[in-house]
Design a protein around this motif. Sequence first.
Motif, PDB file in Angstrom:
ATOM      1  N   PHE A 187       0.851  -1.176   0.000  1.00 38.12           N
ATOM      2  CA  PHE A 187       0.000   0.000   0.000  1.00 38.12           C
ATOM      3  C   PHE A 187       0.891   1.230   0.000  1.00 38.12           C
ATOM      4  N   THR A 211      -7.085  -4.224   9.952  1.00 43.01           N
ATOM      5  CA  THR A 211      -6.246  -3.424   9.059  1.00 43.01           C
ATOM      6  C   THR A 211      -5.659  -4.325   7.979  1.00 43.01           C
ATOM      7  N   GLN A 235     -13.510  -4.820  13.019  1.00 43.34           N
ATOM      8  CA  GLN A 235     -12.607  -4.048  12.174  1.00 43.34           C
ATOM      9  C   GLN A 235     -11.226  -4.665  12.194  1.00 43.34           C
ATOM     10  N   TYR A 249     -10.729  -1.961   7.580  1.00 43.56           N
ATOM     11  CA  TYR A 249     -11.771  -2.743   6.929  1.00 43.56           C
ATOM     12  C   TYR A 249     -12.828  -3.082   7.971  1.00 43.56           C
ATOM     13  N   ASP A 281      -3.156   2.385   8.787  1.00 41.48           N
ATOM     14  CA  ASP A 281      -4.241   3.315   9.116  1.00 41.48           C
ATOM     15  C   ASP A 281      -5.574   2.981   8.448  1.00 41.48           C
ATOM     16  N   LYS A 282      -5.557   2.278   7.335  1.00 46.96           N
ATOM     17  CA  LYS A 282      -6.795   1.906   6.644  1.00 46.96           C
ATOM     18  C   LYS A 282      -7.529   0.868   7.492  1.00 46.96           C
ATOM     19  N   LYS A 291      -1.419   3.567   4.579  1.00 46.87           N
ATOM     20  CA  LYS A 291      -2.656   2.788   4.462  1.00 46.87           C
ATOM     21  C   LYS A 291      -2.529   1.399   5.083  1.00 46.87           C
ATOM     22  N   ASN A 292      -1.337   0.843   5.072  1.00 45.45           N
ATOM     23  CA  ASN A 292      -1.134  -0.505   5.600  1.00 45.45           C
ATOM     24  C   ASN A 292      -1.534  -0.598   7.074  1.00 45.45           C
TER      25      ASN A 292
END
Length: 158
Positions: free
Chosen positions: A67, A91, A89, A77, A74-75, A71-72
């Motif tokens: 990523f 990551t 949730q 799912y 902080d994103k 994003k790896n």
Amino acid sequence: MLKSTTASMKPAEVEKKWIHIDAEGVVVGRLATFIANRLRGKHLPTYTPHVDMGDYVVVTNVDKVVFTGKKNTDKIYYRHTGHPGGVKQTTPEKVLGGRFPERVLEKAVERMLPKESPLARKQMTHLRLFAGAAHDHEAQQPQTIDFKSMSAKNTRSV
């Protein structure tokens, strides 16, 4: 009077190919976009939206995708268990390091296809993801596409 017509492909006229992509060190979003276009057949001049005319796509080394930015970690799912208060949730870092690392790319591609349609479900069955370098589809003689060298932006720059 000159009249032009748009050719509409029929399912019997479609010729499907097999392609292979090595995903090691490739940015997830860019790869997912390329795969989604191939699965739908949008790269063909005879593209017809309501016909499954895309290729079969085999992707190896899915556990080594990257990523950009943070994003790896902080994103996030989200998914729901179906029970009250059952929002879970995770990551991408946890998913890639877990049991099924191919789910990161699978969900990215799935979300780029038409939503909730039988055609999108059929097109998703033509995507084969493998966490390692080996795959089961050598007999189909897939054409290897070097996605990494297509653009400098396809790999993460540090």
